[in-house]
Structure formats: C-alpha cells, structure tokens
Design a protein around this motif. Structure first.
Motif, PDB file in Angstrom:
ATOM      1  N   ASN A 663      -7.159   0.491  12.713  1.00 35.44           N
ATOM      2  CA  ASN A 663      -5.939  -0.133  12.186  1.00 35.44           C
ATOM      3  C   ASN A 663      -5.339   0.830  11.172  1.00 35.44           C
ATOM      4  O   ASN A 663      -5.612   0.740   9.977  1.00 35.44           O
ATOM      5  N   PRO A 664      -4.546   1.806  11.636  1.00 37.89           N
ATOM      6  CA  PRO A 664      -4.126   2.916  10.770  1.00 37.89           C
ATOM      7  C   PRO A 664      -3.120   2.485   9.717  1.00 37.89           C
ATOM      8  O   PRO A 664      -1.930   2.733   9.822  1.00 37.89           O
ATOM      9  N   LYS A 665      -3.609   1.842   8.670  1.00 40.88           N
ATOM     10  CA  LYS A 665      -2.745   1.451   7.561  1.00 40.88           C
ATOM     11  C   LYS A 665      -3.503   1.656   6.256  1.00 40.88           C
ATOM     12  O   LYS A 665      -4.687   1.343   6.162  1.00 40.88           O
ATOM     13  N   LEU A 666      -2.780   2.170   5.296  1.00 41.25           N
ATOM     14  CA  LEU A 666      -3.343   2.246   3.970  1.00 41.25           C
ATOM     15  C   LEU A 666      -2.976   0.979   3.238  1.00 41.25           C
ATOM     16  O   LEU A 666      -1.809   0.613   3.192  1.00 41.25           O
ATOM     17  N   VAL A 667      -3.949   0.311   2.640  1.00 46.02           N
ATOM     18  CA  VAL A 667      -3.678  -0.970   2.009  1.00 46.02           C
ATOM     19  C   VAL A 667      -4.146  -0.912   0.562  1.00 46.02           C
ATOM     20  O   VAL A 667      -5.248  -0.437   0.279  1.00 46.02           O
ATOM     21  N   SER A 668      -3.326  -1.374  -0.323  1.00 49.55           N
ATOM     22  CA  SER A 668      -3.733  -1.566  -1.706  1.00 49.55           C
ATOM     23  C   SER A 668      -3.113  -2.858  -2.173  1.00 49.55           C
ATOM     24  O   SER A 668      -2.016  -3.216  -1.766  1.00 49.55           O
ATOM     25  N   SER A 669      -3.829  -3.601  -3.005  1.00 47.31           N
ATOM     26  CA  SER A 669      -3.329  -4.908  -3.380  1.00 47.31           C
ATOM     27  C   SER A 669      -3.282  -5.055  -4.876  1.00 47.31           C
ATOM     28  O   SER A 669      -4.163  -4.618  -5.595  1.00 47.31           O
ATOM     29  N   LYS A 670      -2.192  -5.643  -5.311  1.00 50.24           N
ATOM     30  CA  LYS A 670      -2.071  -6.082  -6.689  1.00 50.24           C
ATOM     31  C   LYS A 670      -1.100  -7.236  -6.652  1.00 50.24           C
ATOM     32  O   LYS A 670      -1.174  -8.101  -5.795  1.00 50.24           O
ATOM     33  N   THR A 671      -0.158  -7.294  -7.569  1.00 51.20           N
ATOM     34  CA  THR A 671       0.864  -8.318  -7.467  1.00 51.20           C
ATOM     35  C   THR A 671       1.787  -8.034  -6.285  1.00 51.20           C
ATOM     36  O   THR A 671       2.507  -8.909  -5.851  1.00 51.20           O
ATOM     37  N   ARG A 672       1.783  -6.796  -5.792  1.00 52.97           N
ATOM     38  CA  ARG A 672       2.601  -6.443  -4.645  1.00 52.97           C
ATOM     39  C   ARG A 672       1.809  -5.464  -3.796  1.00 52.97           C
ATOM     40  O   ARG A 672       1.265  -4.492  -4.304  1.00 52.97           O
ATOM     41  N   ARG A 673       1.741  -5.727  -2.522  1.00 50.62           N
ATOM     42  CA  ARG A 673       1.027  -4.852  -1.604  1.00 50.62           C
ATOM     43  C   ARG A 673       1.984  -3.877  -0.939  1.00 50.62           C
ATOM     44  O   ARG A 673       3.088  -4.238  -0.583  1.00 50.62           O
ATOM     45  N   VAL A 674       1.515  -2.671  -0.769  1.00 49.76           N
ATOM     46  CA  VAL A 674       2.272  -1.636  -0.070  1.00 49.76           C
ATOM     47  C   VAL A 674       1.417  -1.126   1.066  1.00 49.76           C
ATOM     48  O   VAL A 674       0.255  -0.742   0.855  1.00 49.76           O
ATOM     49  N   ARG A 675       1.967  -1.118   2.265  1.00 51.47           N
ATOM     50  CA  ARG A 675       1.238  -0.660   3.449  1.00 51.47           C
ATOM     51  C   ARG A 675       2.032   0.448   4.121  1.00 51.47           C
ATOM     52  O   ARG A 675       3.146   0.216   4.586  1.00 51.47           O
ATOM     53  N   PHE A 676       1.503   1.646   4.164  1.00 55.98           N
ATOM     54  CA  PHE A 676       2.103   2.726   4.935  1.00 55.98           C
ATOM     55  C   PHE A 676       1.646   2.617   6.384  1.00 55.98           C
ATOM     56  O   PHE A 676       0.449   2.510   6.657  1.00 55.98           O
ATOM     57  N   VAL A 677       2.577   2.630   7.290  1.00 55.71           N
ATOM     58  CA  VAL A 677       2.271   2.494   8.719  1.00 55.71           C
ATOM     59  C   VAL A 677       2.224   3.894   9.319  1.00 55.71           C
ATOM     60  O   VAL A 677       3.250   4.577   9.428  1.00 55.71           O
ATOM     61  N   LEU A 678       1.028   4.319   9.695  1.00 56.79           N
ATOM     62  CA  LEU A 678       0.842   5.660  10.225  1.00 56.79           C
ATOM     63  C   LEU A 678       1.040   5.680  11.729  1.00 56.79           C
ATOM     64  O   LEU A 678       0.843   4.667  12.412  1.00 56.79           O
TER      65      LEU A 678
END
Length: 771
Positions: A663-678
């Motif tokens: 699942n080629p995605k970088l995931v980081s979570s806080k109050t807002r999640r950002v996912r780069f779609v590779l």
C-alpha cells in the motif's frame, strides 16, 4: 472509408466555423464597444473647433467623409487587422505584448526572464539585433517608449468614458427648448459615470450577456439610419469616398483643415482594443467581426450623416453638426437610449482594458502593487482593481465637470489615441525585422507609410495643446513617472539583494544543525534571488534560537511571456546537503497568468517538493541559474507528487507512521493526516523515505511565511533627482501600495517580517502579523 473520412473532415470544419462565428459574435460586445460609438462625435469634433465651416458647396463635409473613410480603411483595416493582429505574443496582443515579444526574441530586454528559451533561428539584419543586445541605452529607450504607450492607454481609460457618455447624452439638446439642457446634461452624465464605475466590482461576466446584443442593435440602428439618409437625402454621396475630395478639402481649408484632423482622428479610436483583447478571442473571429459587420456599418453611418448634412446648411451653430441631427425625429428617443447603452458598453471595455494593462505592468515590476480581484472563475482576464477603479472615476468626473463639453475632451482623447498608434507602428517595424525575419525594406516601408499618416494626425492634435490636448500629456507624465520610479527602485533593491547574498560555503560551515534548534513545521522564506542565500537568512540564524525543520526559499517570478504552462511552473532544487532540509522553489507566472489561490498554491508547493525528493537529484530538465555550485541546480517539476489530507486523531493521542510496499502511501497522523500517493511499483531507499516522512510531519505542523522588507534610501552624494525619486516618491509608493502578491497566496500560521534599510545595513525586527 474515404467517404466517412470526408464527412468527418466536413463536420470538423463546420464545427470550427460555428465556433468562430460564436467568438465573432461575442467579440462585438468586448472588442468593438469603443470604435462603434465614434460616429457620435467624429463630425461634431471635426467642425466644433471653428477651424472649418460647412459651406453651400459641401467641400468640407465631403472632404471630412473622404478622410474618415480612408483613415478607417488604412489604419484600422489595413494596419491593425491585416498586419498588427498576426503579430501576437503566444496569443496575446497589444503594445506591451509587442514589446515583450521583441525582448524575448532578441534576448536584450529589461524584463525579468526576457529572452530565455527562444531559439533565434535566422540572423537577418544582425546589426539591429546586435545594437539592441549590446547598447544599454537603446534598451532603456525601447522600454521607455513602450511605457509611454502604456501610460497613454491608461490615460485613454480616463478620457473615453467621459467623451462617450457625454456625447451619447448630448442628444437631449435637440429635445429641450431654450438652454435647459445645460442643467440636465452634466448631472445625467455624472450619474451614469458613477453608476458605471460602481458596478465594476460585479465583473464583466455578470452583465456580459447583454453587451453583444446591445452592440449588434446599435450597429443595426446606425446602418439603417445611414442607408435611409443616403437614399432620402443624397444618393450620390458615395462619390465623396474618392481621395480627390481629400485634396479638395485640404486645398480649400488649408491650415484650418489641418487643424480639424484632430477631430477626424477619433474615427479610429478603439482600434488598439482589437489587439489588446486578442487573448480572449481568435484572430479569425476578430477579423470576421470587423470586416463583415463593424466596418460596413461604420462606413454606412458616416456616409448617412454626410448625406444629411450636405442637404442642410442652416445650422445655427456648428456643434449641432453631429449624429443626432441626422436621426429622424420620430425615432430619436429610442436611438438616444440605445446610444447611451452602447456608450456604457464601450466605456466598460476600455476600463477593463485599463485594468489588464495595469496588471501586466504590476507583474513585470513596472507599477506599484495593487489589489487585483478576478471577477470570473471561468473567463480569463476579467479582473477588477479597486484603487484604479476609483481613481479613474474621480478623474473622469473631474474632466467632465471641468470641461463640460466634448470639444476639449475630444482633443485630449485624439492625442492619446494617436500616441499609442505611433508607438505600435514603431514596435511593429522592429517585430517585422527581428521576429518575422523580414528584409529591412518591408519594415521601413511599414514605418514610413503609416508613420507619415500618423505623424500628420499627431501634429494636428499636438497643436491643440491649450485646447485640451494637455490632459493626456499630464496624465501620461504622472503614470510614466510612477512606473519608471517604481521599476528603478525595485531594480536597485534587487541589486542590493544580489550584492549582499550569502555564499553556499558559509552555509556548509554551519554543520548539519545549522547552529540552531529545528522545530516542527515548514518555513517559507521569500526571496527575489534564484541563486545564493539571501541576507535575511543569515540574520535569522544569528538572532533566532530555533528554526523550522523544513525550510523553503521561495522565489515567485513574473516572466515576460503571457502564460507559463502548469508543467513548467515549478522549479525545485536543494540548498546544501540533504540533511539540511533546505529547498529552493522558483514559481514562474506569465504577465497574464492568474496566480493560484492559497489552498491550491500550498498543495502545489508541497507536492512539487515531494516529487523532487522522490525522483532524486536528476540531471534531466535542469534549469541552471548561472552559478557553478553543484547545490544551485533546479529541476523542472512537471507534475507534483499527489497527496491527500484528512482529519486525524486529536493532538496528544499516540501517533503512528506506517509505510507498506503493498500500500504505497506515507502516513503520519496528528490533528491532520497527510498521505502522499506514490506511483505503483515505486521503490524508495531509506534516505528518501525518511526525507518524505519528515516533509509529511512538517506539512501537518503547518507553515510560517518569513518575509524581508527593506527601506530604500539614496546614498549620500546621489544626485537630487535620485534622492527625490528614492527618498520621497518610491517611499511614498511603497507605503501606499499593497503587500506582495505571494504573501496573499501563501496560507500561513504566522508571518515573520524582517525590516531593514537597503542602502545601509539590515536591522532585525520580527513581527507576528497573523496567528
């Protein structure tokens, strides 16, 4: 198969013609609003000065008709439609577009980025090209000439609404007894002008659907009235189209006839709009609308007025010689209403054109920064500038109340129009040599033929300096001074930034931590430099205890092309070593481009940096900015790495950061999640993965925008002119102009502002502007 192919080609051709006809219809309400209202005041202006009088022999009226016919034919039809219109700059036209085209093709302009990316295939007439490339004074003269034409266009934006509306309203004179009209015309004209400018903030697109029908109705109206007057009063008036009657006119009237040329010149007012509005339509649609509709209607209107006047010699005053006197009395009121609407449409087109010209000047650092509001999300080029709108309104009202008639205002408008035409003729002659690679004989023939015609009209207009022609001179001088001082101050400020930039070696000596504590978030440091490190950064490192974990040196450049393609907009590079997390991003806009709004800009910026990190430091599509340092290489990012944002867990909850090959995605979570779609099957090493992860965390933490502001001060020993220009005029313009456009387009949690004096030293003042 051949039959099907033939039907397909025929269908495509039919569709193409249908779209061209639609564009031609739409252009009537945008491009020709000014030129089609000229019959309201041309004859009136020609006879109003008392230079010529209408006699029983009709030599004067026939001569004026002949001059009008040949002026419209030669200047508007031959020069603009057939020669100047094809000289477009990537689909854009107008004085500034011609100048931009010359600069880029020669590679010698003073505009930012001029000459970059053009392939000079042929080197004909190399002496002209070499002279412009090597002689700095010729470059400044060319620029000053283009700015003069631009300032006259702005002046025309003041004069045209006043002249058009007052001429249209003047039809009330024939419907009122005694001198009662003098108490009505001025208030009605001022009320219409105030309403016209007050409605500008709604945008042309909200009322644009009414424009083309109004102009079509107006053209139909003047054509029918013209044909009626020709048939009923003087069927032989067509003989006056012969050039012989021009000779008879000048032979009889002599000096007076030459003086009246200033009023006759108004028949071609608005011709420049055909080129200036080229970006909204196609060449073929503008040519089709003018040759098939506008040109025949104008000629019929002028012939009809001449036919009526040639059979009426008992006018009490010469200023009654005009449009409304030739309109049958039974339809005079409806025609008056249509004329006022047409005048408003023509004024609207000129005001919008003035906004566009000022936006071009702002984009190229030739005008103080103003607020630019885009009134349409779908139609390009429809903008509104509040400050300029109210300045134009006040100037229009002042001229209307001050002059109270069209005589002096028409003289002023004539000088502004002919000056712009002379500038266009000179620039076009250079385009023929340098851009079209034609023999210099063709350029000289164009310059001498049209230049001689326009020089005669210019001299006749300039002689009436004391009768109103001083107005465009004063207005253009003010606008020209503002543009030159602003450009000079901006250029000196840029030179200061270049001279005081910090070398890469200084940065390398700071070590991986740069000598400061790195905190979460992205710091956007604005700079005008495309190489080196701005002095603002060294002051921050020296005076602040902490800095963002990701730093971006952001440079937004306006280049001398109309449009920059989205895939060529972002240039991304790295400053120093990878562990520094320092990036340089250059964002390029053309002088007619619409800058991205805050949300789109933020996403495009981050995605471009992410794609640069993912693709690595590739040598492909690299843009070198003149530095020999390996850290000064920028790559063109044609498409950023897409990412998604969504609400995440509340702050304080356990954080997780995952990366899966399936699942080629970088995931980081806080109050807002950002996912780069590779991309699928994308492979990354641990170093790239770590860098993208850090960019993700910084993106979630938010952005801060850091801006340096310098206060210019002339050096001791500078000339009096420079001290006045920098210490007073430039500083006044700086204090009263808007903030940089990039500041409005970058969403920021907080803004840090550096303040210092450009000519002495940089002080440090940090001010939280927005939290």
């Amino acid at each position: 198969m051949d039959a099907e192919g033939g039907r397909g080609a025929a269908g495509a051709l039919k569709k193409s013609w249908r779209s061209e006809l639609v564009l031609a219809y739409q252009s009537l309400g945008v491009v020709y609003g000014e030129v089609v209202t000229s019959p309201l005041y041309v004859y009136k202006s020609a006879f109003a000065g008392g230079d010529i009088e209408h006699s029983e022999g009709n030599e004067e009226i026939y001569g004026v008709l002949s001059l009008v016919f040949w002026t419209v034919t030669l200047i508007t039809l031959l020069k603009y439609v057939l020669v100047v219109l094809p000289a477009d700059d990537d689909g854009e036209g107008g004085t500034f577009a011609l100048y931009s085209l010359i600069c880029r093709r020669v590679g010698a302009g003073l505009l930012p980025g001029a000459g970059a990316g053009d392939d000079l295939k042929e080197q004909r007439d190399g002496r002209v090209r070499t002279a412009l490339q090597q002689r700095r004074e010729l470059q400044w003269l060319l620029r000053l000439f283009a700015l003069l034409g631009t300032s006259m266009v702005i002046g025309d934006g003041v004069l045209t609404p006043a002249v058009s509306v007052l001429s249209a309203v003047s039809g009330l004179k024939l419907s009122m007894v005694d001198e009662h009209h003098q108490y009505v015309l001025l208030p009605v004209t001022c009320a219409i002008l105030v309403g016209l400018f007050a409605l500008q903030h709604y945008g042309t697109h909200r009322v644009g659907f009414l424009f083309a029908p109004i102009i079509c109705l107006w053209l139909l109206c003047i054509s029918i009235i013209g044909v009626y007057n020709i048939i009923y009063w003087n069927p032989h008036v067509y003989k006056a189209l012969s050039p012989y009657y021009m000779y008879r006119f000048l032979q009889k009237t002599q000096f007076g006839g030459w003086m009246s040329l200033g009023g006759i010149l108004l028949c071609v007012t608005g011709s420049e709009a055909m080129c200036a509005d080229l970006g909204h339509f196609s060449q073929s649609s503008i040519k089709l609308a003018f040759t098939m509709v506008v040109y025949p209607s104008l000629i019929l209107a002028y012939m009809g007025q001449a036919a009526y006047i040639s059979r009426h010699h008992s006018f009490e005053k010469n200023h009654h010689i005009g449009f409304y006197v030739s309109v049958p009395e039974k339809i005079r009121w409806p025609v008056l209403g249509i004329a006022i609407l047409a005048a408003v449409v023509g004024s609207q087109a000129v005001i919008t054109g003035t906004f566009s010209v000022i936006k071009q000047c702002c984009s190229l650092n030739c005008f103080p920064r103003v607020k630019i509001v885009h009134t349409s999300s779908t139609v390009h080029g429809q903008i509104y500038i509040p400050e300029i709108n109210w300045i134009l309104m006040l100037l229009c009202l002042a001229l209307t109340i001050g002059f109270r008639d069209t005589k002096h205002m028409a003289n002023a408008q004539g000088l502004a129009v002919i000056t712009v035409m002379i500038v266009t003729t000179c620039l076009m002659s250079l385009v023929i040599i340098l851009c079209w690679n034609k023999n210099i004989v063709f350029a000289l023939a164009f310059l001498l033929f049209f230049g001689a015609i326009e020089a005669i009209y210019f001299s006749a207009s300039l002689v009436k300096f004391h009768e109103g022609a001083w107005v465009p001179i004063i207005l253009s001088f003010i606008f020209l001074m503002v543009m030159c001082v602003w450009h000079y101050g901006t250029a000196k400020k840029y030179e200061f930034d270049v001279d005081n930039k910090v070398s890469i070696s200084w940065l390398l000596n700071l070590g991986p931590s740069l000598g400061i504590v790195r905190v979460r978030g992205i710091g956007l440091i604005h700079t005008e430099l495309i190489s080196g490190i701005p002095a603002i950064f060294s002051h921050f490192v020296t005076n602040l205890p902490a800095f963002h974990q990701v730093l971006v040196f952001l440079c937004i450049k306006s280049v001398s092309v109309p449009h920059v393609q989205p895939e060529e907009r972002f240039l991304v590079g790295r400053i120093g070593l990878k562990q520094y997390r320092l990036y340089r991003v250059v964002v390029r806009y053309g002088y007619r481009d619409v800058q991205l709004d805050s949300l789109e800009f933020e996403k495009a910026l981050v995605s471009s940096i992410a794609e640069f990190i993912r693709s690595g430091d590739s040598d492909q599509n690299c843009y070198l900015d003149g530095s020999d340092s390996p850290y000064e290489k920028l790559s063109v990012i044609s498409k950023g790495l897409p990412f998604q944002e969504e609400d995440g867990e509340p702050e304080g909850s356990p954080k997780s950061s995952t990366f899966k090959e399936t699942n080629p995605k970088l995931v980081s979570s806080k109050t807002r999640r950002v996912r780069f779609v590779l991309p699928e099957n994308a492979q990354m090493n641990s170093e790239v993965r770590s860098e993208l992860q850090e960019l993700t965390e910084a993106r979630e933490a938010g952005m801060s925008f850091i801006m340096g502001r310098s206060y210019m001060k002339a050096k001791s020993g500078s000339s009096l002119i420079k001290r006045i220009a920098i210490n007073f005029i430039y500083q006044f313009l700086m204090r009263n102009s808007r903030g940089p456009a990039y500041a409005a387009n970058v969403p920021h949690v907080s803004t840090l502002e550096m303040v210092g004096e450009a000519e002495h030293h940089w002080g440090l003042q940090v001010q939280i502007l927005d939290t």
